[in-house]
Scaffold this motif. Structure first.
Motif, PDB file in Angstrom:
ATOM      1  N   GLU A 183      27.000  27.163  47.009  1.00 34.42           N
ATOM      2  CA  GLU A 183      26.082  27.509  48.179  1.00 34.42           C
ATOM      3  C   GLU A 183      24.737  26.949  47.485  1.00 34.42           C
ATOM      4  N   GLU A 184      24.829  26.539  46.213  1.00 35.42           N
ATOM      5  CA  GLU A 184      23.663  26.559  45.280  1.00 35.42           C
ATOM      6  C   GLU A 184      22.828  25.075  45.769  1.00 35.42           C
ATOM      7  N   LEU A 185      23.888  23.989  45.779  1.00 34.05           N
ATOM      8  CA  LEU A 185      24.268  22.786  46.406  1.00 34.05           C
ATOM      9  C   LEU A 185      24.358  22.315  47.937  1.00 34.05           C
ATOM     10  N   ALA A 229      53.765  36.989  24.666  1.00 32.53           N
ATOM     11  CA  ALA A 229      54.794  37.267  25.435  1.00 32.53           C
ATOM     12  C   ALA A 229      54.762  36.287  26.270  1.00 32.53           C
ATOM     13  N   ASP A 230      56.035  37.092  26.882  1.00 29.16           N
ATOM     14  CA  ASP A 230      56.716  36.266  27.685  1.00 29.16           C
ATOM     15  C   ASP A 230      56.553  35.400  28.966  1.00 29.16           C
ATOM     16  N   VAL A 231      55.548  36.336  29.113  1.00 23.33           N
ATOM     17  CA  VAL A 231      55.014  35.954  30.837  1.00 23.33           C
ATOM     18  C   VAL A 231      53.752  36.745  30.917  1.00 23.33           C
ATOM     19  N   LEU A 232      52.334  36.233  31.068  1.00 24.20           N
ATOM     20  CA  LEU A 232      51.330  36.260  31.814  1.00 24.20           C
ATOM     21  C   LEU A 232      51.320  37.341  33.216  1.00 24.20           C
ATOM     22  N   VAL A 233      50.485  37.831  33.521  1.00 22.13           N
ATOM     23  CA  VAL A 233      49.114  38.239  35.019  1.00 22.13           C
ATOM     24  C   VAL A 233      48.589  38.395  34.952  1.00 22.13           C
ATOM     25  N   ALA A 234      47.973  38.152  36.161  1.00 23.47           N
ATOM     26  CA  ALA A 234      46.649  37.576  35.775  1.00 23.47           C
ATOM     27  C   ALA A 234      45.616  38.314  37.483  1.00 23.47           C
ATOM     28  N   GLU A 235      44.417  38.614  37.225  1.00 20.37           N
ATOM     29  CA  GLU A 235      44.162  39.577  38.849  1.00 20.37           C
ATOM     30  C   GLU A 235      43.682  38.268  38.927  1.00 20.37           C
ATOM     31  N   ILE A 236      42.991  38.107  40.492  1.00 23.47           N
ATOM     32  CA  ILE A 236      42.411  37.291  40.945  1.00 23.47           C
ATOM     33  C   ILE A 236      40.568  37.389  41.167  1.00 23.47           C
ATOM     34  N   PHE A 237      39.782  36.770  41.446  1.00 22.35           N
ATOM     35  CA  PHE A 237      38.367  37.504  41.179  1.00 22.35           C
ATOM     36  C   PHE A 237      37.574  36.653  42.621  1.00 22.35           C
ATOM     37  N   ASP A 238      36.708  37.340  43.083  1.00 19.32           N
ATOM     38  CA  ASP A 238      35.629  37.976  44.169  1.00 19.32           C
ATOM     39  C   ASP A 238      35.412  35.471  43.952  1.00 19.32           C
ATOM     40  N   GLU A 239      35.423  35.038  45.132  1.00 24.12           N
ATOM     41  CA  GLU A 239      35.246  33.631  45.114  1.00 24.12           C
ATOM     42  C   GLU A 239      33.567  32.815  45.346  1.00 24.12           C
ATOM     43  N   GLN A 240      32.734  34.030  45.346  1.00 22.16           N
ATOM     44  CA  GLN A 240      31.601  33.866  45.443  1.00 22.16           C
ATOM     45  C   GLN A 240      30.349  33.205  45.096  1.00 22.16           C
ATOM     46  N   GLY A 241      29.442  32.054  44.529  1.00 21.00           N
ATOM     47  CA  GLY A 241      28.778  31.869  43.336  1.00 21.00           C
ATOM     48  C   GLY A 241      29.907  31.208  41.928  1.00 21.00           C
ATOM     49  N   ILE A 242      29.589  30.698  41.313  1.00 19.32           N
ATOM     50  CA  ILE A 242      31.192  30.943  40.471  1.00 19.32           C
ATOM     51  C   ILE A 242      32.584  31.312  40.064  1.00 19.32           C
ATOM     52  N   GLY A 243      32.172  31.909  41.682  1.00 16.09           N
ATOM     53  CA  GLY A 243      33.462  32.236  41.570  1.00 16.09           C
ATOM     54  C   GLY A 243      34.746  31.446  41.982  1.00 16.09           C
ATOM     55  N   ALA A 244      34.463  30.541  42.554  1.00 16.74           N
ATOM     56  CA  ALA A 244      34.841  29.181  43.271  1.00 16.74           C
ATOM     57  C   ALA A 244      35.707  28.757  42.365  1.00 16.74           C
ATOM     58  N   ALA A 245      34.510  29.166  41.056  1.00 14.68           N
ATOM     59  CA  ALA A 245      35.203  27.524  39.712  1.00 14.68           C
ATOM     60  C   ALA A 245      36.053  28.573  38.867  1.00 14.68           C
ATOM     61  N   ILE A 246      36.291  29.834  38.532  1.00 14.50           N
ATOM     62  CA  ILE A 246      37.000  30.660  38.715  1.00 14.50           C
ATOM     63  C   ILE A 246      38.306  30.654  38.775  1.00 14.50           C
ATOM     64  N   MET A 247      38.593  30.405  40.269  1.00  9.02           N
ATOM     65  CA  MET A 247      39.516  31.546  41.174  1.00  9.02           C
ATOM     66  C   MET A 247      40.528  29.636  41.489  1.00  9.02           C
ATOM     67  N   ASN A 248      39.703  28.738  41.077  1.00  4.13           N
ATOM     68  CA  ASN A 248      40.402  27.106  41.109  1.00  4.13           C
ATOM     69  C   ASN A 248      41.129  27.492  39.523  1.00  4.13           C
ATOM     70  N   ARG A 249      40.364  27.859  38.853  1.00  4.88           N
ATOM     71  CA  ARG A 249      41.110  27.259  36.672  1.00  4.88           C
ATOM     72  C   ARG A 249      42.623  27.782  37.030  1.00  4.88           C
ATOM     73  N   LEU A 250      42.066  29.151  38.002  1.00  2.87           N
ATOM     74  CA  LEU A 250      43.327  30.451  37.506  1.00  2.87           C
ATOM     75  C   LEU A 250      44.127  29.452  38.241  1.00  2.87           C
ATOM     76  N   THR A 273      22.070  19.097  49.173  1.00  2.00           N
ATOM     77  CA  THR A 273      22.680  18.865  50.572  1.00  2.00           C
ATOM     78  C   THR A 273      22.763  18.520  51.595  1.00  2.00           C
ATOM     79  N   GLY A 274      22.233  19.906  51.921  1.00  3.18           N
ATOM     80  CA  GLY A 274      23.263  20.198  53.585  1.00  3.18           C
ATOM     81  C   GLY A 274      24.211  20.979  53.658  1.00  3.18           C
ATOM     82  N   LYS A 275      25.253  19.872  54.802  1.00  4.59           N
ATOM     83  CA  LYS A 275      26.977  19.971  54.787  1.00  4.59           C
ATOM     84  C   LYS A 275      27.444  19.409  53.646  1.00  4.59           C
ATOM     85  N   VAL A 276      28.410  19.857  52.904  1.00  5.17           N
ATOM     86  CA  VAL A 276      29.487  19.776  51.863  1.00  5.17           C
ATOM     87  C   VAL A 276      30.826  20.092  52.249  1.00  5.17           C
ATOM     88  N   ASP A 277      31.717  18.807  51.875  1.00  9.57           N
ATOM     89  CA  ASP A 277      33.415  19.001  51.971  1.00  9.57           C
ATOM     90  C   ASP A 277      33.086  19.419  50.841  1.00  9.57           C
TER      91      ASP A 277
END
Ligand code: TXA
Ligand code: MG
Length: 347
Positions: free
Chosen positions: A208-210, A318-339, A214-218
């Motif tokens: 959103e900041e970029l 642990a034998d298995v890990l379970v993770a919650e998802i997070f909101d994709e706003q702002g830095i959330g896009a990076a968090i969800m990309n990594r997860l 720059t205007g439009k970004v892919d």
């Protein structure tokens, strides 16, 4: 190549790094050796970015696939022509707004930069990091520093010197310990060699900041790329992953689904670890390990604790890990990309 070295971990003040320590570290970089150092995002594994031989060591030490190019770190905009050419005006506009900071720009490569850095591409990734230790190291070494995240390839990125030591140990001669990094996820990678500019990896600077500059970004790198020719070679590898299988749980019934999963795995005799925001953690009492990475509404804090949380769960046994998802706003896009990239399964 002899990979074993006497590793030294030296504590440096992140706000006012000792000149003598940094002068010595800069001299090591000039001599072609590797130095791990903090940036505002994650720790980097640095080498002289203009020395093919030094850069090749990075790939060996990290076990990094040779077709995955590196980011060059410079200390001032004046150094940009040393690594890039045909720099568009949009790069200067973005630099004025976001550098020093967690934004990496893909530009045409200056041929003075060895092929090894860009894995043979005609382009180069470059940024000015916002961390005094990183900037002092670049100044002291008088060269652009090539640095990937200082983790073993494929593992979660390091946000402390202890993470670097755990992954690379005696394979790196010097680790500058400037404490925990601030942002916790890597820089946003933006390709300026195409129109409109294209995000190859969401990161510390929000999309959103970029767009305000720059205007439009892919948004190529925002979703996982599993097939087809790689625009950014890094996109095609599994990343950030704990050794234990990780299941990412999404949807409106997320908490209920996680509670059910915990019960199912426990019934099978498996030990379960959960990565969660503060709010729901009390629902996961039946799990063997719960790591809380911050209030769900505080995405910067979630980002800051994300990789350390994954590492902590991985070490817990642990034998298995379970993770919650997070909101994709702002830095959330990076968090969800990594997860998503860390996950072996998304449900
Ligand atoms: O925050 C960061 O960016 C950290 C700190 C140390 O600066 N560095 C980092 O580097 O995350 P690394 O190597 O882990 O990730 C670099 C990413 C990879 O996805 C790589 O494929 C991409 O940048 N990249 C590098 N050069 C490129 C190029 N010429 N074209 C497209 N993608 C490139
Ligand atoms: Mg990396």
């Amino acid at each position: 190549m002899n990979l074993k070295a006497e590793v030294r971990v030296i504590t440096v003040d992140p706000l006012s790094p000792d000149r003598v320590i940094l002068a010595n570290a800069g001299e090591m970089i000039r001599q072609g050796r590797l130095v791990a150092f903090p940036t505002e995002t994650v720790y980097g594994l640095g080498a002289n970015g203009l020395s093919a031989q030094a850069v090749r060591r990075i790939f060996v030490v990290k076990c990094r696939p040779p077709d995955n190019p590196l980011i060059l770190h410079i200390a001032a905009l004046d150094d940009l022509p040393r690594v890039a050419c045909q720099v568009p005006s949009s790069a200067y506009a973005l630099a004025a707004r976001f550098w020093p900071g967690p934004l990496t720009l893909i530009l045409q490569r200056n041929k003075a930069v060895p092929d090894e850095v860009s894995a043979g591409l005609d382009t180069i990734a470059v940024r000015i990091p916002a961390h005094r230790v990183a900037l002092a190291l670049i100044h002291a070494s008088k060269t652009p520093i090539a640095a990937p995240s200082a983790n073993h390839a494929g593992r979660p990125s390091p946000t402390t010197a202890a993470h670097v030591l755990h992954d690379l140990g005696e394979r790196v001669e010097l680790i500058l310990d400037g404490g925990e990094t601030d942002v916790g996820v890597e820089s946003t990678v933006l390709d300026l060699t195409v129109t409109p500019p294209c995000i190859l990896r969401p990161g510390g600077i929000a999309i959103e900041e970029l767009k305000k500059v720059t205007g439009k970004v892919d948004r190529l790198g925002v979703e996982r790329q599993d097939s087809g020719p790689a625009r950014s070679p890094g996109l095609k590898y599994r990343h950030y992953a704990p050794q234990t299988p990780l299941i990412l749980v999404s949807g409106t019934e997320m908490v209920a689904k996680i509670i059910t999963l915990i019960a199912q795995y426990k019934a099978e005799g498996q030990r379960v670890g959960v990565l969660a925001g503060e709010e729901n953690s009390s629902h996961y009492k039946e799990a063997d390990y719960v790591v809380i990475i911050g209030p769900r509404a505080d995405l910067p804090q979630i980002a800051k604790n994300l990789f350390a949380g994954l590492r902590q769960l991985d070490a817990a046994g642990a034998d298995v890990l379970v993770a919650e998802i997070f909101d994709e706003q702002g830095i959330g896009a990076a968090i969800m990309n990594r997860l998503r990239k860390a996950a072996s399964e998304v449900i």
